[in-house]
Design an enzyme around this catalytic site. Structure first.
Site, PDB file in Angstrom:
ATOM      1  N   ALA A  78       0.817  -1.072   0.054  1.00  0.00           N
ATOM      2  CA  ALA A  78      -0.016   0.015  -0.156  1.00  0.00           C
ATOM      3  C   ALA A  78       0.875   1.163  -0.109  1.00  0.00           C
ATOM      4  O   ALA A  78       1.895   1.364  -0.818  1.00  0.00           O
ATOM      5  CB  ALA A  78      -0.884   0.038   1.350  1.00  0.00           C
ATOM      6  N   SER A  79       0.767   2.298   1.027  1.00  0.00           N
ATOM      7  CA  SER A  79       1.391   3.388   0.796  1.00  0.00           C
ATOM      8  C   SER A  79       2.839   3.449   1.300  1.00  0.00           C
ATOM      9  O   SER A  79       3.692   4.260   0.881  1.00  0.00           O
ATOM     10  CB  SER A  79       0.878   4.557   1.942  1.00  0.00           C
ATOM     11  OG  SER A  79      -0.479   4.921   1.011  1.00  0.00           O
ATOM     12  N   VAL A  80       3.327   2.299   2.000  1.00  0.00           N
ATOM     13  CA  VAL A  80       4.835   2.131   2.134  1.00  0.00           C
ATOM     14  C   VAL A  80       5.479   1.800   0.873  1.00  0.00           C
ATOM     15  O   VAL A  80       6.461   2.072   0.735  1.00  0.00           O
ATOM     16  CB  VAL A  80       4.919   0.694   2.925  1.00  0.00           C
ATOM     17  CG1 VAL A  80       6.400   0.482   3.114  1.00  0.00           C
ATOM     18  CG2 VAL A  80       4.575   1.220   4.290  1.00  0.00           C
ATOM     19  N   LYS A  82       5.318   4.094  -1.495  1.00  0.00           N
ATOM     20  CA  LYS A  82       5.827   5.401  -1.899  1.00  0.00           C
ATOM     21  C   LYS A  82       7.179   5.596  -1.701  1.00  0.00           C
ATOM     22  O   LYS A  82       8.063   6.528  -2.436  1.00  0.00           O
ATOM     23  CB  LYS A  82       4.749   6.442  -1.048  1.00  0.00           C
ATOM     24  CG  LYS A  82       3.629   6.532  -1.381  1.00  0.00           C
ATOM     25  CD  LYS A  82       2.909   7.515  -0.743  1.00  0.00           C
ATOM     26  CE  LYS A  82       1.284   7.993  -1.015  1.00  0.00           C
ATOM     27  NZ  LYS A  82       0.415   6.865  -1.081  1.00  0.00           N
TER      28      LYS A  82
END
Length: 828
Positions: A78-80, A82
């Site tokens: 998920a946003s990790v 980025k």
């Protein structure tokens, strides 16, 4: 209840210190317990200077195949993700392919925001709109969102920026999906290829890759997200948004993430100077620092670098303590995020008090939405309902056997005075003993300031939830002092509006008026509408003891409809009734007017209590406020109340009157009931005392009609003493009106006490039994539930209420308070 954890079998490095061993022992105990309660399904890895102290996988990687997880299983980060896309940008910067302060348009000409730079995207200061709603509104069910289609959509729609670039920090996934498009444009290859050649291959991250739905296949290590339905695992994986990358869709194992973590201490990927900027908080144009660098949150002066991720069933986190080289990696694919904070707290040496669970079994479930009852079990985790279905108890779990009784949402009293003596009776026994779990006070125009209420609740916790309106009369008294017997001047209205606005900002539900009472009776409609408009501007509501419930009831109903129309906000008639004998039986006409108003778009509703007696000051029996007019007193005894059945509940000027009817008081003085009524008001005024009367003046037919109106909810209008409604309103509906008179199905009555009331008040996550809602619950026996409070014994407890929970904790059982005080102040 506190949980003591057994020490599990651990994978611990032999070189770990005793302190490290203690930490990982506690982590294993906590994670094992969380997994046993379906609060964690995933992998946890703890390392110090790159050495693994703890590494363990719990549960399944795929709910369909039931394949077990291993530390090598690859989770959607998920946003990790980025941080990996930020690294690819940094690599391109080092190679001279781009500059951070270049405009995005230099590389993506169709990008419609000329002032947004690559740096703005990296540190989340661009002002770009979040893409989810925009994409959803422009996709068919067969579309899969990609970076190209998202960029085209931005170019086509040209949605305005939410703020000027660099002036504010606001987390936004569109920043990183746009960065992915820049990476592909500048590098000339797809992100997954650039990622593989420049990051995963050099670092030998064998179970790390980019995967999205436009790809034809995926590696065997891929983990699937899932959730729970009735306690059973169900797929909760990629959606039609998942043809896009940048903000997510990097997959990695815990083992590979440790390799990544350790590489960031070296120059294997980029130079230290390059990496230093990624771990430096961005600064806004005004010089203010943020907590975000390039794909990382930065805390504790840069010593703690971290990021979390959440998408479909996945919840992930990596934390790096760079001064001590400690690392925590938590990867979960089970949709439940509650467990992660406990793991982090234990790792950081903090106290971790785990959520209690309780299973309620063998009940007929009425969920509060009006649907038929059905057999099910309900699991409470902490303060929330988590699971509903055919559930088996966990080992050592608290279990309540309902023995076939009904479990419903806790009753919500939309018009209550149970807060009288708030600090003296924190159990709120009068309310909880009839199944009430939330009371709404500040009624009839009289309220306490929210700051005062919250201080009181902090000083003396209570057993149930409390919310409040702001009283119109209270505002008038604060501004106008003793000059209440006239309409307010504009300057006074403006002062009231300022006070009301402050209370709204503190969480008031809205404005409550008691227009029949003298402190507000002389206000004009314009004054009330101006105040109501303030409430409307804040999304609040209006509730009113209308200006007349007897001789001017038609005009009073027109007034509240007009307030709703002009102020454009929901309006509710408090304890709707017809207290004029010659108008008994006209409830259908009133309800027709209300329904017509609803059809015209005015959200008008009502609440009602199930008694033919009201309780108020005897002064309300003089609608024209002519308390010395004997003709008006005669009219009152003939039309407005029955003096032979109406009881003085309290009379501070002469306590001997208390408990006697007005006719009995008249006989004591050898006078007529009208003269006795005038005497009561005069004596109370002369001695500046208080007087309360339970006036018998309503028709059962009208009460039933009002209860049956689809837009009327049940209330008590009750207090801890006095009128029996304070102890029996809700149980009286369930027993007398539902079971005995059968005026409506039980499920409908429960809806009118719970889900409908929550809707009328604007409450979120309360009033129905559903996963994620607060665990305000009542267990009762529909065959025996009964109100026992009478005029002679107004504080008699109801029977048939077996157990009551507020925010997941039992507050009433075995006809008494449990001594728990989990109540909360509910804000708008």
């Amino acid at each position: 209840m506190k949980y003591v954890f057994a020490i599990g079998l651990l994978t611990v490095a032999l070189s770990a210190s005793s302190q490290d061993q203690s930490t990982v022992t506690r982590i294993d105990s906590v994670v094992t317990w969380l997994h046993s309660r379906q609060m964690f399904n995933g992998t946890v890895l703890v390392a110090n200077h790159g050495k693994v102290l703890y590494k363990k996988a719990f549960g399944m990687s795929n709910p369909t195949t039931k394949t077990s997880l291993t530390p090598a299983s690859s989770f959607n980060l998920a946003s990790v993700s980025k941080q990996f896309f930020a690294m690819m940008v940094m690599m391109l910067k080092e190679r001279g392919k781009l500059e951070y302060d270049d405009a995005v348009q230099k590389y993506l000409p169709i990008f419609p925001y000329p002032n947004v730079t690559i740096r703005h995207l990296l540190n989340q200061t661009s002002g770009l709109p979040e893409y989810f709603d925009l994409a959803q509104a422009n996709m068919s069910l067969l579309d899969t969102l990609t970076n190209t289609s998202m960029l085209d959509l931005l170019a086509y729609k040209k949605v305005p920026l939410t703020f000027l670039p660099g002036t504010k920090w606001e987390y936004c996934n569109t920043n990183y999906t746009t960065l992915a498009s820049v990476i592909e444009k500048v590098s000339g290859v797809k992100c997954d290829e650039f990622f593989r050649k420049n990051i995963t291959m050099p670092l030998k991250m064998t179970n790390t890759y980019i995967y999205h739905l436009k790809m034809k296949s995926y590696p065997a290590s891929r983990v699937f997200g899932f959730g729970y339905d009735g306690g059973k695992p169900v797929l909760n994986d990629l959606t039609q948004f998942d043809g896009i990358v940048g903000d997510g869709n990097v997959y990695a194992s815990a083992e590979d993430l440790l390799k990544w973590d350790q590489a960031l201490y070296t120059e294997k990927l980029v130079k230290r100077e390059t990496l230093k900027e990624a771990f430096t908080p961005a600064k806004l144009l005004n010089g203010e620092s943020t907590r975000y660098g390039f794909g990382w949150f930065i805390d504790d002066g840069g010593r703690r670098i971290s990021h979390t991720g959440s998408w479909v069933g996945f919840n992930t986190q990596i934390i790096r303590k760079v001064d001590t080289h400690e690392t925590l990696i938590v990867l979960d694919n089970g949709s439940r995020v509650q467990g992660r904070p406990f793991i982090v707290d234990v790792w950081e040496g903090k106290k971790a008090t785990l959520l209690e669970t309780e299973l309620i079994t063998n009940v007929k479930l009425i969920t509060g939405v009006g649907l038929p009852a059905y057999s099910a079990s309900v699991r409470i985790v902490g303060d929330r309902i988590r699971d509903i279905g055919a559930l088996a108890p966990y080992e050592n779990e608290r279990v309540t056997n309902g023995n076939g009784a009904v479990l419903s949402p806790g009753f919500i009293d939309s018009h209550s005075h149970h807060d009288r003596g708030l600090s003296d009776e924190p159990t709120f026994l009068a309310a909880i003993s009839q199944g009430i779990t939330t009371v709404v006070v500040g009624q009839d125009g009289d309220s306490d300031p929210i700051d005062s209420l919250q201080r009181s609740l902090k000083r003396t916790p209570i057993s149930l939830n409390l919310a409040t309106y702001t009283g119109h009369a209270t505002l008038r008294q604060h501004v106008m002092r003793q000059r209440l017997f006239r309409a307010a001047r504009q300057s006074e209205v403006d002062s009231m509006k300022t006070l009301l606005l402050r209370e709204m900002d503190k969480g008031s539900l809205g404005l409550a008026t008691g227009l029949e009472y003298e402190a507000a009776f002389f206000s004009n409609r314009e004054e009330v509408i101006e105040l109501a408009k303030v409430v409307a501007s804040k999304g609040g509501r209006y509730i009113s003891h209308i200006r007349s419930e007897d001789i001017h009831i038609e005009e009073a109903v027109k007034e509240i409809v007009d307030i709703g129309r002009q102020a454009k906000l929901p309006v509710q008639i408090s304890h709707i009734k017809i207290a004029l004998r010659s108008a008994w039986g006209t409830s259908p006409s009133i309800l027709n007017r209300l329904q017509k108003a609803r059809m015209e778009g005015i959200n008008i509703t009502a609440d009602v209590y199930p008694y033919a007696m009201w309780m108020s000051t005897p002064r309300v029996l003089f609608p024209n406020k002519d308390f010395n007019n004997e003709k008006s007193a005669v009219f009152a005894t003939e039309e407005l109340f029955d003096p032979s059945k109406s009881v003085m509940l309290y009379f501070s000027a002469d306590r001997s009157y208390e408990g006697k009817t007005v006719s009995e008081i008249a006989a004591l003085h050898h006078e007529s009931p009208p003269r006795a009524l005038m005497r009561l008001i005069k004596e109370a005024d002369e001695k500046k005392g208080s007087a309360g009367i339970a006036g018998y003046s309503m028709s059962e037919t009208d009460i039933v009609n009002f209860l049956q109106w689809p837009h009327a909810n049940v209330c008590s209008d009750g207090a801890p003493d006095g009128h029996p409604r304070g102890h029996g309103a809700f149980t009286r509906v369930l027993g007398t009106y539902v079971r005995d008179q059968k005026i409506m199905p039980l499920e409908t009555a429960i809806y009118k006490m719970t889900g409908l009331t929550a809707e009328h008040l604007g409450f979120k996550n309360r009033g129905i039994i559903a996963p994620g809602y607060f665990a305000d619950l009542v267990l009762f026996d529909p065959a025996t539930v009964k109100d026992n409070a009478t005029m002679k014994d107004p504080m008699a407890l109801s029977t048939g209420i077996l157990k009551v929970w507020v925010n997941g904790r039992s507050v009433y059982e075995n006809q008494k308070s449990t001594g728990n005080f989990p109540g909360r102040f509910i804000t708008r």
